[in-house]
Enzyme design. Structure first.
Site, short mmCIF file in Angstrom:
data_model
loop_
_atom_site.label_atom_id
_atom_site.label_comp_id
_atom_site.label_asym_id
_atom_site.label_seq_id
_atom_site.Cartn_x
_atom_site.Cartn_y
_atom_site.Cartn_z
N THR A 103 0.72 -1.33 -0.09
CA THR A 103 -0.08 -0.02 0.05
C THR A 103 0.92 1.46 -0.12
OG1 THR A 103 -0.20 -0.62 2.28
CG2 THR A 103 -2.21 -0.57 0.83
N GLU A 104 2.16 1.10 0.34
CA GLU A 104 3.13 2.30 0.02
C GLU A 104 4.50 1.83 -0.32
OE1 GLU A 104 3.36 5.34 2.82
OE2 GLU A 104 1.04 5.49 3.16
#
Lengths: 481, 481, 481, 481
Positions: D379-380
């Protein structure tokens, strides 16, 4: 006419604090000091506010002071400024009566109370300080004794609680009682050691105490509690404490009493636009502190003339830009460069990123001289430079800067290098190497090349022509464009 | 037992050539030297083979030798190795008879011919050299006179023609006549100056003369003519010339006659795989030169025992990798690093990219000692380091390396630093700063910090404990990972 | 009005030579090339004049040209400038009669002699070139064929002998016969391949041939023989050869014939003082070559109008300082920076030390346009940047520089990047990486990010707004102040 | 068998928070956010805790979200993870009844209360979020909505007071009522936007909230109050809040609900000695948070199974050394390198000093997979690299790391790069450039080269062979040894 020699009675020497240098052996612990508690605090360490280095692993001056003094003597040094630790001399609180009177601002400092206090002093510590100072004296090194160089005894200061916003009597400079207590302690030192020193200083860099402790809290100084209001309160208490201490000490001694202050030289980013900022910054940083002491300040109850001399600590400049009515200090210059590179002005930086800016020392001296006409010592000046790459240049060019100020008329009486031997640089621990001399794992001292350079200067009382080339900015190598 | 002190009669001193240091004033031109012609040649300059810097702008030792000597004396130095310039003493050719005999290999070197030659010497130059050397002697500095340090008189050498492939009699070491002519010249120097020196050297770094002149021609050394064959021929003539000179000189003097050689220490990239390469490289680089002189070589007509001492010049190592039966020297180490950074081994490099590798000096000394058991001097060792950042470390750690060799039994009689004062570094011109001392635009000498370090060592005849920390690789700063 | 789009018929493409890219497989050797001999010469390698890298380990275009072309096609490229190798087509000497006539300057170039020559050509090589060029054509990529990109066949050139000063007929451009031989060869190429190309170039960077071969000999270019006189002779023969080739080629083709030239942009150190130097340098570097070809030169027997277009190669600038009537080019700028750092102007440098200076390309184009009003191609422009850190900026900012010149009226018809794929960079070997594309040990091509950037530009025929930010000097990181 | 392609339904996309990107235009202020207050606090700025950059000068996503989405669409991206700001939707406190119930832990989350809450929402903000998310949906980009990405509304959080140690109800996560309030807010989002998202996340990097807010307080995160105890309390409340929110949300939606977590990969300094430290660090950093949620924790009242998926944020590793029963994280690696240099492992560092360590991402994914077997998204993942020098390598090598994990069996469903466009990096302000895309003073977006690289990958759903070379550590240039 420019003189190449320093005045005959000019003194080259070194500066040293207690807490940073004394420990290093098991029998030399100073664990009743708030800084000791602060740098051992687990949360402080875990957060990176302090280095995790422990001051009890220091150079061990308390035990091997003779090797320090011998080195200084061999280097031709003639003056030392040394601090005493309140927490060593009084690891336990002053007697209740004194505490109560101080709280009520009703303490009278006189021989009676001093001889009373003498009963409570740690005799071993007192005698040991006297032994150390006698050894200095016997080597014909003049001594300036400094009363306060940042640590307070734990019975006066609990910085961890203050950091947490917990109300406590032990809030150090935030508690007004410290004004009288400090004056009493300072007077006691004079009372016991008047003959050992040629001059006294009440405090070292009090402006850093509130600047780093309450504003620039990333510096990790106790109590790292962000508050302009508290900073201001501490500043006022410090001014009052010095004034009262001055008056009390002068009753006991004729020797000059001064204060030692942290200075920077402010330069304008754009000389045409930013000059207003300089005057304002000088006023905020210097005159707002010194004017009350010298010219007096009614609101603080200070009637002036509280300084016989000024101690100037100088390391680098600060670059300013005007910003509205105020100013902003710019990153990438002065104290805020990156380590071991160059600044935007192509000035080299030290192991901790401070910019090489020797001309600032001359100008700072002249600022003081023009405003106050008081005698001065340069009480700190030096560089964190483990490899000793820049220090020879730093040393010569800053000393040359002092000489230029003298030749312009300033009454500078000595230059005291920070420092003789590597020591504990507060929240940064041992990594910054400020010493002319390092030490190995057996605490044997070894000289860096600049120690030989300083010896040349101190011995000859001038920057001899052979060393003149070091009065310059160090050459920038390939990697340091 | 490891001794910390150097032997009592050990000499600390410095090394210096004529061409690189003498010029600097109008009346001191040495324009009959082939190197003078070479560095003034417009095509050489335009091509970048030489720097364009002019040796006539040098430090001016010819005129201000006293300031050099005084500095050395103040530094506690006790020995100097200085070169004389053939082109100064004999700017015009030797008489025809001598030239013809040398060509026929029938020259006899004896007192008659030496006194005949005396008529043709430049008396002013001769007397000036004697004056200089007397000044050295009067300061209790021992002198080693070196006969040849690369330049030849133009009547013997026209390197520009050789570079062009033009046939010429004036082909320097390629013309066999030089063997006898050199022996004659060297003998003449002894004949005139025997009392001024404690020892003699015939040549400095003859291996660089053919290595750079005929192989590594990017170095810009005369004649920059790429030819392994010529390199080999020059090597042989140099061996013969030394041998004949040795015999001739020893007829006139009992003082030791040696040769000074350029050395590197060979290290294997992979100690398990590349060790064969080391032995082979040592043989090519050293033993193929020294064995003929010491053990004799029939093909060259040399019967051995032509050296009383060996002069070791050392600056850095060479990294080797085995390659078939031979080896390859690797870029990024030793002499072929980049300036002011680190090598793959994280060793720092100098202003001209040479790697910091002090242990190599000990090993090179031991190589010679184990093979020949001859007395040695370290006749050159130093670093191009304008900022004097690494030199204190370089100086101490290389001198410590010498001491380790002595403690292992090697007979090393002195350490002569290159150099006392910045000088003309051949094709590179003035930019590499090898001096313990620099000079300003008025040719005033200024000391670098390491000059003070060397003074400590030379004066005390040991690396005192205070300096021990400098026996290490200089710390790598942020920029010098 | 400034246009953002390139003209509709503007071509983005790439440039490539034969010798640097063709080899890489066993069956593709080009060992009858003087450059092949030169880079294999042991003395050249040992001396460091050449890298020791072998061109036979190259990217292998001769065999896998389709993968090159496919990549170019995918990248949206529409033009290629490719060289043919004389040594491949004629590994053996031309017939005696032709050689003799050329020597006597009496060769007539006409269809008879061309069809005669056709008997001697290496048919396999000829057909292979045609096959390669047909593949280009079939992909709708326009081709410029270049006749000469530095190597000559060994029967014309023996650079090792020339380097040694040995007289030889095989002295390449020093032997006058080459004028007619080159014209014949060039005409033969047109005769066989007229339909494959949209334009022809006689030579690539002839100025580097004599500049590096006879002046800047540290570059290691054949014959590394230092001689202004020879440089001048080669220049004249090159001018004559082009002129004769032009006339001969134009008899066979109407397609434009040009020449490709190495350019730098001269900047004055001090615009107020050094401007004279610029005009003089431009005259020496450019007009002294182009004026004879375009305006004619009696002494060379050239009557002008010998160019239909000009090919501009540009990499960086040159900083000049006036020096008497002449000028000096300064180190630390342009081609003479240090690798991967910044210049004194804070411009970044490439892996081989070349300075980032895109505006120079616009100015160079305008110089030519203002003087000659001839159509132009940018025939080389690129950067040695293995990491592809600066290339995206280099690419966009140089292409933007071309667009500015077009918007000022210059007739620039295409931009050909050097290079599509990493190749053999002459004496430097394989280490400089100029490719938009690299290749692995299996000669598989891999794209660098800038290849995607170039695709955007080539496909859209403009620098789209999204890429505009790359029209700037690459940000200088911490280490690259 | 190793697959080169990503699974067909794998999504490449980007991640974005509200506070960091939304502001930039006058009508888009989010001044009811505690982070807004925090970064405007004068004492925070003066102390250097925060940068002084103002988020209202940001990229302006609130207004120009279409240009963001269009760029993402052009880049071939198929998924976005976006945060909503509580302070925008509810700038005023929830109704008193709700507040009181939450305080008493007696709030019931059901449709009634949600429809009640709907009266109090800022309708404009709500509709604007829906408009933005519809635009995403209309472009066929899947959306993950994240409820909490660090800021809280000021009516819940007054970090300046907490920093000062002042007691306040508005103590954010320190006040237990937030558990129910957060669950209510999260449920409300699902209630209103269930159809717009494919999945939901309750929180982004909750571990950073207490790690930086209460331990690493030099990071300048609110409330910069150093307290392990408070950190622990916040952690517990966060765990409870997620659990309650999960249960409440799942009543409204079947779509997967997860949490996004900040990860590092722990490496041992000495693999033989320090392995124990790794297990312990993993337990402290990860399992102590996830085990309660997944396996349950009685003391927290969590019965497990509170996660449908795990969001992995990864930037670099952490180097550990064992220390007693615990461990120490070492400076000079991972997050604590110096900017734009290399670490002790010769790994390059980013503009903010983070180490290049792509293999860590694979290992972190496998750690989670082996323990929990839950679906995951990255997600990042991204790098502060203004020059886009390392980002092409960073992007490809981290995506390749994900692919290796997938090929080992891990169920990773997407890779969301941080970030699409440069944004406000919390206390560091705008100087770290994490965007594939930058923006100019007119908020026009410009692509960095790596955006083209990402487009290649996203469009082809694989790392094509042409890009494979970028799956490596970026070459270290001269200056970056």
């Amino acid at each position: 006419m420019v003189e190449n020699n320093f005045p005959e009675d000019f003194k080259f020497g070194w500066s040293q604090s207690g807490f940073q240098s004394e420990m290093g052996y098991d029998n030399a612990m100073d664990d009743k000091s708030d800084w000791y508690v602060w740098v051992h605090d687990k949360e402080n360490i875990q957060s990176g506010l302090v280095s995790g280095d422990m001051p009890e692993n220091g150079p061990g001056y308390w035990n091997n002071y003779k090797s320090f003094h011998e080195a200084a003597q061999n280097m031709g040094l003639k003056m030392a400024r040394i601090g005493v630790e309140w927490s060593r001399l009084f690891p336990e609180p002053f007697p209740e009566k004194i505490m109560a009177d101080a709280k009520n601002n009703s303490l009278e400092i006189n021989n009676n109370i001093l001889s009373e206090l003498d009963k409570y002093v740690n005799k071993d510590a007192l005698n040991h300080y006297i032994e150390i100072f006698n050894d200095i004296k016997n080597r014909n090194i003049d001594l300036i004794i400094n009363m306060y160089h940042w640590p307070l005894p734990v019975w006066l200061s609990d910085p961890v609680s203050v950091r947490k916003g917990i109300k406590t009597e032990r809030s150090g400079w935030l508690n007004d009682r410290i004004v009288q207590l400090f004056a009493l302690f300072s007077s006691y030192i004079v009372y016991k050691m008047e003959d050992l020193a040629v001059a006294f200083s009440t405090m070292n860099e009090p402006n850093v105490v509130y600047g780093n402790g309450f504003i620039n809290i990333k510096s990790g100084f106790p109590p790292s509690y962000l508050s302009s209001e508290f900073a201001s309160k501490v500043k006022n208490n410090i001014l009052k404490a010095h004034s009262l201490a001055y008056d009390s000490m002068k009753k006991i001694t004729d020797k000059p009493v001064g204060i030692i202050y942290a200075n920077t030289y402010f330069t304008p980013l754009d000389p045409e636009k930013d000059n207003d900022a300089i005057a304002k910054a000088d006023s905020d940083a210097k005159w707002s502190f010194f004017d009350p002491l010298i010219k007096g300040d009614k609101s603080l109850g200070i009637n002036g003339n509280k300084l016989d001399w000024i101690g100037i600590n100088y390391y680098t400049r600060t670059m300013l830009r005007k910003d509205g009515d105020g100013y902003i200090s710019l990153k990438g210059y002065g104290h805020s460069g990156s380590p071991n590179t160059v600044t935007n002005d192509k000035r080299p930086t030290s192991d901790i990123g401070w910019e090489f800016y020797p001309e600032g020392l001359e100008y700072v001296i002249m600022n003081y001289w023009n405003r106050y006409k008081l005698p001065m010592y340069v009480t700190e000046n030096g560089i964190a430079d483990n490899g000793d790459y820049q220090r020879p240049y730093y040393l010569v060019s800053h000393i040359a800067s002092v000489l230029r100020a003298i030749n312009k008329g300033a009454n500078v009486k000595g230059y005291l290098h920070w420092s003789l031997v590597d020591n504990y640089e507060w929240a940064l621990g041992f990594s910054p190497k400020f010493g002319l001399i390092g030490y190995d794992e057996n605490k044997k001292l070894y000289w860096r090349p600049s120690a030989l350079v300083y010896k040349e200067i101190a011995t000859k009382n001038c920057i001899s022509p052979e060393l003149k080339h070091l009065d310059s900015i160090p050459p920038i190598n390939g990697l340091r464009k």
